[in-house]
Design an enzyme around this catalytic site. Sequence first.
Site, PDB file in Angstrom:
ATOM      1  CE  LYS A   1      23.814  39.876  72.740  1.00 39.98           C
ATOM      2  NZ  LYS A   1      23.241  40.494  73.074  1.00 39.98           N
TER       3      LYS A   1
ATOM      4  CB  SER B   1      21.684  39.905  76.706  1.00 36.06           C
ATOM      5  OG  SER B   1      22.167  40.913  75.839  1.00 36.06           O
TER       6      SER B   1
ATOM      7  CB  SER C   1      23.436  43.249  76.334  1.00 36.06           C
ATOM      8  OG  SER C   1      22.865  43.512  77.265  1.00 36.06           O
TER       9      SER C   1
END
Length: 485
Positions: free
Chosen positions: A86, A161, A185
Amino acid sequence: MTQNDKSSDPRPLWQWSATEIATATHRGALSASEVVEAALDRLDAVNPDLNAVVEVCVDAARAEAKALDASDAPKGPLHGVPVTIKINVDQKGHATSNGVAAFKDVIAPDDAPVVANLRAAGAVIIGRTNTPEFSFRADTDNPLFGRTHNPWGRHVSAGGSSGGAGASVMAGIGALAHGNDIGGSLRFPASANGAVTVKPGLGRVPAWNPSQTRERGLLAQSMSVQGVIARTADDLHLSMPTLIAADIRDPLHVPFPWTGTAPETPIKVAVSKNDFGFGLHQDVSLAIDRAASALTNAGYVVEEIEPPLVRETGEIGYRSLLGEVKTLLGPDIQEHGSDILQGIFDDYHKVFPPFEGTELVSMLGQRSRYARAWAEFMETYSLVLSPFLLQPFFAPARDTEGVEGVTEVLGQAHWSFVMSYLGLPAGNIPTHVAQLPYGPVPIGVQIAGQRWREDLIVDAMQAIEREIPPMCTTLWAQVMSECCT
């Protein structure tokens, strides 16, 4: 021919699980280069439509795979397994933009601990995945890279997220996807895309970004955790022991083994369908029933019982987090965030008014009260099965539609906030696909566990998967059939 030899398995390599890949590479039936090339080919085929991976590491991935194939060193547990990282975590030589245009040139001087641990285990990084601005939405879109789409269709958000991570792994771009979680997330995108994950508990996975210029707030330090999103529970048991390896740069890391003491059996599971007055959708209720039935059939004792102080814990926890974020991150969002993000941030505060000043300090002290109540409850009930969201996953950009939109996205996520605030581990596993008028939507349920017993959560998810096949089989057969053959 032996199991998982490429010649005996008709599936393309991108459909193989991390466990199957590692088994084959350890045995010499597959090379790391073969696996990585298959993952890169898959990325080329589907990522232009999904926009899940926003930076592709082609040359580095090929070089790393070639080095693994040539090495005489012992093979790590993830030897040759393609993974993604990420973009809010440091990967040496790459930008840690966190979806913010102003940070696009923040180049990491070194790997974060989670990246270093994955490399040390033999994983090969093939790309970096998308996140919303500041990683502070449950939907993934930003002005720097644009929107990430869900492989189930554009009628449903990819979550956030870690939305790029969830979409990429379910579309076959890598067998594992790194993500992180402060309020949900890892679990939001796992639920949205039909993946599995386990949010580690407090202190389990070492964390630190070498590029950072200041320390995070104490609540963020105690709630934010690193993890992976996968397609099967087996892959969590394979990968998570790697992630929890100690790193001296995180002084709060807990050096506790992945597998704890064998619990007394049968393990008792508390089941709750508390909807906090929002209403529980029939498909979510069915998903919980299917999980409970599978656990019962596996020998767990499943009882409907209400855990302590659930709504209060979730609301106090999220309002406390927003209070800290408003104080410490708010100025950055005002300076560098888009108008869309600033509007959403303001609407968050209307749904969950942030604690500030003396009230925030007082409420932070209450965290121990809630944690104590849950610890006492979980002395009897080692696991808690609940909804994750109370309704099927929401549409893209739903949180931009004022207070009503934010309420649907986050107002119904108490079960997520509870586990984040308490620092308890919590897994998410899909058990049902809702066939809604606008398209299919996978439904994930949450399984929380005792502190530092992520292994028991993953055991339970394995038991569920013995009755309910991993959701990727449904996705690839019914939704992505045209691009998956």
